[in-house]
Design an enzyme around this catalytic site. Structure first.
Site, PDB file in Angstrom:
ATOM      1  N   SER A 179       0.847  -1.193   0.000  1.00  0.00           N
ATOM      2  CA  SER A 179       0.000   0.000   0.000  1.00  0.00           C
ATOM      3  C   SER A 179       0.882   1.243   0.000  1.00  0.00           C
ATOM      4  O   SER A 179       1.679   1.421  -0.912  1.00  0.00           O
ATOM      5  CB  SER A 179      -0.947  -0.022   1.207  1.00  0.00           C
ATOM      6  OG  SER A 179      -1.858   1.053   1.149  1.00  0.00           O
ATOM      7  N   THR A 180       0.794   2.078   1.025  1.00  0.00           N
ATOM      8  CA  THR A 180       1.549   3.333   1.062  1.00  0.00           C
ATOM      9  C   THR A 180       3.044   3.091   0.909  1.00  0.00           C
ATOM     10  O   THR A 180       3.643   2.344   1.661  1.00  0.00           O
ATOM     11  CB  THR A 180       1.285   4.073   2.384  1.00  0.00           C
ATOM     12  OG1 THR A 180      -0.121   4.159   2.606  1.00  0.00           O
ATOM     13  CG2 THR A 180       1.887   5.477   2.345  1.00  0.00           C
ATOM     14  N   HIS A 205      -2.642  -1.029  -3.356  1.00  0.00           N
ATOM     15  CA  HIS A 205      -3.791  -0.166  -3.116  1.00  0.00           C
ATOM     16  C   HIS A 205      -3.658   1.096  -3.973  1.00  0.00           C
ATOM     17  O   HIS A 205      -2.745   1.902  -3.771  1.00  0.00           O
ATOM     18  CB  HIS A 205      -3.868   0.234  -1.633  1.00  0.00           C
ATOM     19  CG  HIS A 205      -4.172  -0.911  -0.733  1.00  0.00           C
ATOM     20  ND1 HIS A 205      -3.862  -0.903   0.615  1.00  0.00           N
ATOM     21  CD2 HIS A 205      -4.757  -2.108  -0.961  1.00  0.00           C
ATOM     22  CE1 HIS A 205      -4.242  -2.044   1.158  1.00  0.00           C
ATOM     23  NE2 HIS A 205      -4.789  -2.795   0.222  1.00  0.00           N
ATOM     24  N   MET A 298       0.024   1.184   5.320  1.00  0.00           N
ATOM     25  CA  MET A 298      -0.681   1.460   6.568  1.00  0.00           C
ATOM     26  C   MET A 298      -1.845   0.497   6.729  1.00  0.00           C
ATOM     27  O   MET A 298      -2.465   0.080   5.756  1.00  0.00           O
ATOM     28  CB  MET A 298      -1.190   2.899   6.572  1.00  0.00           C
ATOM     29  CG  MET A 298      -1.841   3.332   7.869  1.00  0.00           C
ATOM     30  SD  MET A 298      -2.254   5.093   7.846  1.00  0.00           S
ATOM     31  CE  MET A 298      -3.050   5.259   9.458  1.00  0.00           C
TER      32      MET A 298
END
Length: 359
Positions: A179-180, A205, A298
């Site tokens: 993700s991040t 994501h 996250m």
């Protein structure tokens, strides 16, 4: 409690107004100012420097990419890109991620106010993740509690848990969730792989439309083929399939062949595509023939799915804390006791190559 100071830079007065209202509803966030373009923003930042900047990419006088590059060279600051849902906007946003932006929040060309109001949760999450980002690691690789939200669905919403995996075959599959900070991390991993490597399935994501541009950019950089997955795509050696934004991706098997199924459905672990969904399908269809890798991000999407893979006999790896931009998803997987190895980002490609070679 120290609140996250946010500066909003967008040439649309409506966007500035709606973003300010949405972010200000969270007690952990303070909007310290807005600006219609980067020139005004730089003047305001001299008085008070923000913790996070929410930035548009197409603006008068100076575009967001130029501003971002200048910012990162002078005083690196977490930036969340708020970009239009168009193919052109997606390509520009890829440049922003390569220049050091932390993540993306998409905005449509029509129905903007309603969209931003309904999707305020993802904006808040993105800002909080950015505030926690390790910018030193973000550059090297290219908080507060969340507010109450709707019920958090598990992978059960898309497919039931498998009782046992299918019989072992000689084909091996690599499943990656991130993700991040993941766009930069995936670039590090995939560009280090040789042309011949095990088939790879990836959930990053990212909003719809952006995953296609992201996959195309990686395809130009990598020896292996990288593309956005479409329903029915074969999972083959030398090819990495990235789940399309806004839809879930599952691994399926027909005889000895693996392929992907792209499905609609509600967000799982608050994400669509969801790493948990992909990992559960890999646990069921590939079992011992899979390597699961959870990387920077996250939250906890993918942690439970990685445990299911581990319980089915798959090998599991988590990116280590020191090399993560946000040590959230890998940390949750480690807590569940389902990680065989924690590896620095630079070692993950070697692990993939070794696994494909039978080590």
């Amino acid at each position: 409690m120290t609140r996250i100071k946010v500066l909003i830079v967008d040439d649309s007065a409506v966007v500035r107004q709606v973003l300010t209202a949405n972010l200000s509803q969270d007690p952990g966030i303070e909007v310290i100012g807005t600006a219609s373009d980067p020139v005004f923003a730089m003047a305001k930042m001299q008085g008070q420097w923000p913790d996070v900047i929410v930035l548009d990419v197409e603006m008068p006088r100076m575009d967001g990419i130029t501003f971002l590059k200048q910012l990162m060279s002078v005083r690196p600051t977490p930036v969340v890109i708020c970009s239009t849902l168009t193919e052109k906007g997606a390509e520009t946003t890829m440049q922003a991620l390569a220049a050091g932006a932390v993540s993306i929040v998409a905005k449509p060309k029509l129905g903007l106010k309603q969209f931003l109001q309904e999707d305020s949760e993802s904006l808040v999450i993105a800002v909080k993740a950015a505030a926690r980002a390790n910018l030193r690691r973000l550059a090297a690789s290219s908080a507060t509690a969340l507010p109450p939200v709707q019920a958090k669905l598990t992978a059960d919403a898309i497919l039931p848990a498998g009782v046992h995996a299918m019989a072992e075959t000689t084909d091996r599959v690599i499943a990656i969730g991130t993700s991040t900070g993941g766009t930069q991390a995936l670039e590090v991993v995939l560009t280090a792989l040789p042309r011949v490597c095990p088939g790879i399935v990836i959930v990053q994501h990212m909003p719809e439309k952006f995953t296609g541009a992201f996959a195309a950019r990686l395809n130009n950089l990598c020896q292996a083929e990288v593309r956005e997955a479409v329903n029915g795509d074969r999972v083959m050696p030398g090819c990495a399939l990235i789940a399309p934004g806004g839809r879930h991706m599952l691994l399926k098997r027909s005889g000895a062949r693996y392929y992907v199924e792209i499905v609609d459905g509600p967000p799982v672990s608050r994400h669509r595509p969801s790493v948990d969904v992909l990992f559960r399908s890999v646990a069921t269809c590939a079992g011992k023939n899979a390597l699961g890798i959870i990387m920077t991000g996250m939250g906890d999407d993918g942690a439970k799915g990685l445990k299911e893979m581990h319980d089915m006999g798959a090998r599991t790896v988590a990116q280590d804390e020191d090399s993560c931009v946000v040590y959230g998803m890998p940390k949750e997987a480690v807590k569940l006791g389902c990680v065989d190895k924690e590896l620095a980002l630079g070692r993950i490609a070697y692990e993939i190559v070794g696994y494909g070679g039978g080590r």
